[in-house]
Write an enzyme that holds these catalytic residues in place. Sequence first.
Site, mmCIF file in Angstrom:
data_model
loop_
_atom_site.group_PDB
_atom_site.id
_atom_site.type_symbol
_atom_site.label_atom_id
_atom_site.label_comp_id
_atom_site.label_asym_id
_atom_site.label_seq_id
_atom_site.Cartn_x
_atom_site.Cartn_y
_atom_site.Cartn_z
ATOM 1 N N GLY A 299 40.431 26.960 38.574
ATOM 2 C CA GLY A 299 39.970 26.982 36.980
ATOM 3 C C GLY A 299 38.570 26.612 36.830
ATOM 4 O O GLY A 299 37.687 26.313 37.901
ATOM 5 N N GLU B 182 34.141 54.704 33.460
ATOM 6 C CA GLU B 182 35.077 54.416 34.587
ATOM 7 C C GLU B 182 34.683 54.897 35.736
ATOM 8 O O GLU B 182 34.789 53.958 36.663
ATOM 9 C CB GLU B 182 36.629 54.699 34.088
ATOM 10 C CG GLU B 182 37.722 54.155 35.247
ATOM 11 C CD GLU B 182 37.561 52.901 35.385
ATOM 12 O OE1 GLU B 182 37.064 51.914 34.835
ATOM 13 O OE2 GLU B 182 38.251 52.289 36.612
ATOM 14 N N LYS C 167 39.877 39.797 41.914
ATOM 15 C CA LYS C 167 40.682 40.589 41.136
ATOM 16 C C LYS C 167 41.132 40.135 39.819
ATOM 17 O O LYS C 167 41.219 40.775 38.635
ATOM 18 C CB LYS C 167 41.717 40.491 41.931
ATOM 19 C CG LYS C 167 43.073 41.571 41.534
ATOM 20 C CD LYS C 167 42.572 43.155 41.529
ATOM 21 C CE LYS C 167 43.449 43.932 41.095
ATOM 22 N NZ LYS C 167 43.026 45.229 40.963
HETATM 23 O O1 M6R Z 1 43.413 42.286 34.990
HETATM 24 P P1 M6R Z 1 42.431 42.780 34.185
HETATM 25 O O2 M6R Z 1 42.708 44.382 33.592
HETATM 26 O O3 M6R Z 1 42.559 42.070 32.568
HETATM 27 O O4 M6R Z 1 41.100 42.829 34.484
HETATM 28 C C1 M6R Z 1 39.919 43.334 33.669
HETATM 29 C C2 M6R Z 1 38.779 43.528 34.525
HETATM 30 O O5 M6R Z 1 38.361 42.258 35.216
HETATM 31 C C3 M6R Z 1 39.043 44.484 35.643
HETATM 32 O O6 M6R Z 1 39.608 45.654 35.094
HETATM 33 C C4 M6R Z 1 37.804 44.975 36.469
HETATM 34 O O7 M6R Z 1 36.973 45.423 35.619
HETATM 35 C C5 M6R Z 1 38.512 45.816 37.614
HETATM 36 N N1 M6R Z 1 38.676 45.079 38.902
HETATM 37 C C6 M6R Z 1 37.486 46.942 37.975
HETATM 38 O O8 M6R Z 1 37.835 47.922 38.995
#
Ligand code: M6R
Length: 603
Positions: A100, A480, A598
Amino acid sequence: MCGIVGMIANENVCEVLLKGLERLEYRGYDSAGIYLANQEERSLVKAQGPIKTLTQKITPTMNGTVGIGHTRWATHGIPSEANAHPHRSEHGKVVLVHNGVIENYQELKATYLKETKLIGETDTEVIVNVIEHFIETEGLDVKAAFKKVLTEIKGSYAFALIDPTDPTHFYAAKHKSPLLIGCGTNFHLVGSDALAMIHQTNELIELQDGEFVTLTTDSIQIETLDGKTIQRAPFRAQIDNDSIDKGTYPFYMLKEIEEQPLVMRRLQQKYLAPSGESLISDTLIQKIAASDRLYIVACGTSYHAGLAAKTTLERWTNIPVEVHVASEFGYHMPLLTAKPFFIFLSQSGETADSRQVLVKINQQNLPSLTITNVPGSTLAREANDALLLEAGPEIAVASTKAYTAQITLLTILADAVARQKGLVEQLPKNLSQALSLVEEQMTQIVEEKEIIHQIVNDFLPTTRNAFFIGRGIDYAVALEAALKLKEISYIQAEGFAAGELKHGTIALIETGTPVIGLITDDATASHTRGNLEEVRSRGAKTIVLTKKSLAQTTDRFILPDAPDYLMSLIAILPLQLLAYYASFERGYDVDKPRNLAKSVTVE
Ligand code: M6R
């Protein structure tokens, strides 16, 4: 962002913590550390870099019946051993790990730590020393000092704390950052997510914001900061331990790309009857059908999934749809309509940028739905409704199967809402059958993956940049595709509306620049081909991905034909593979690209 695992047991916890850290590595991998204690000995080991660097420093004699581990994604201070967690206070009275951001750490430092010598630059090191300060100056015990600091903190945290002189107790607390308790016989754990503990237990308890827990080997005492006791029953996490192993795949990303047909099947089974009727709750569908605008809020790949699904949602439901980047929307909110409905798309369900919007939406009592892959995640809990993506754990930082699952679930939702409104003319006769077709077509594309590998070898081995162009849904997919390529191969890749190139971007085209044209839209296919000609005549190397009915002899990858509303699901697969092979061929760690994590739990 950052992963925490901790354990208290009657035997050495070192192996379990290291396994937990490996499972949490997707949350951050700048540096890692582990602290172990028992009645006789204590060890603190840290390493800059991934968990395997830490593991190499652990000696077989290291032993502790209580321990904490941490894998870091740097927010305050560079990735280094000094900034790696766990942090031990200056006089060794307490040891702390944190996930955090503490917003007022500078103030706390200025107020309490005038005499303290800090080693690194992290907010966490300030907190561990403020706890020690309260122990030393106010005579508080460890627990009381920890709780006192928590009442002074502004920001987000999941903390786990050890008192080196008392290995029979273990403390943890949470506010805005996730933390779960793992329950076992003669042991207890804490972890940032279920993956960190699933090799030991699937009996978990969710710690909520503002709660504090004291663990021993055979007791769990949850309380609020003002001392009110909380009773909460465990839940059973539905995660198959095998589904989080890579198996024979070199990287999780390839495994997850190849799992997409299976995810299509799971979504059909969960949300559609064989007749094609939706199995989603009528109450939710009615709420959406009653709205006058859908606001989709998300980040990164999830945002792109919203863009890809927008056309189908609008065409079928006749409800206008706006798709917003969460980090922008929350602080610059547009004028809302009279009956808005919010859809939060988030693989992890923990993204701080999306959560800050949901908090504001909840304050206004506006209706919301979270679509996420993680049951019990913050966004799932805090929205009025939640639907699960059923994609199985997504470990690679680059999101793949969650993207196609999000588009699919939005399509199922669009179908259900349109039926609810009696708008059936444009709908497929049986969506379940249509998704079965996608499942087969995805399988076919995966079988042809070597064609994509060859395209990468022919066009992308040394390039520093690449462009993806398309129109309509192909444009959404191009965005994408570019994100996938740039985040794991570090090629500067951009997605553009094909028609926009000539309004500026075409100036970037040089001899040999790869331009990947995506052509699946009948109405605009010839225009996009024209745009590709324009760049080719300026030296670009063009690569066309198209569908069978629009294919020409020089096109490099031919997708099967499918209805427009399913095309984004099929078209993204070869482009995910393109990014994968580009990264693989450059020798990168495909699953853990630099600077990323991630789960992005900071704004
Ligand atoms: O967990 P989330 O879908 O909210 O995450 C959003 C983005 O951080 C995520 O989609 C990120 O762009 C990907 N790791 C890209 O591949």
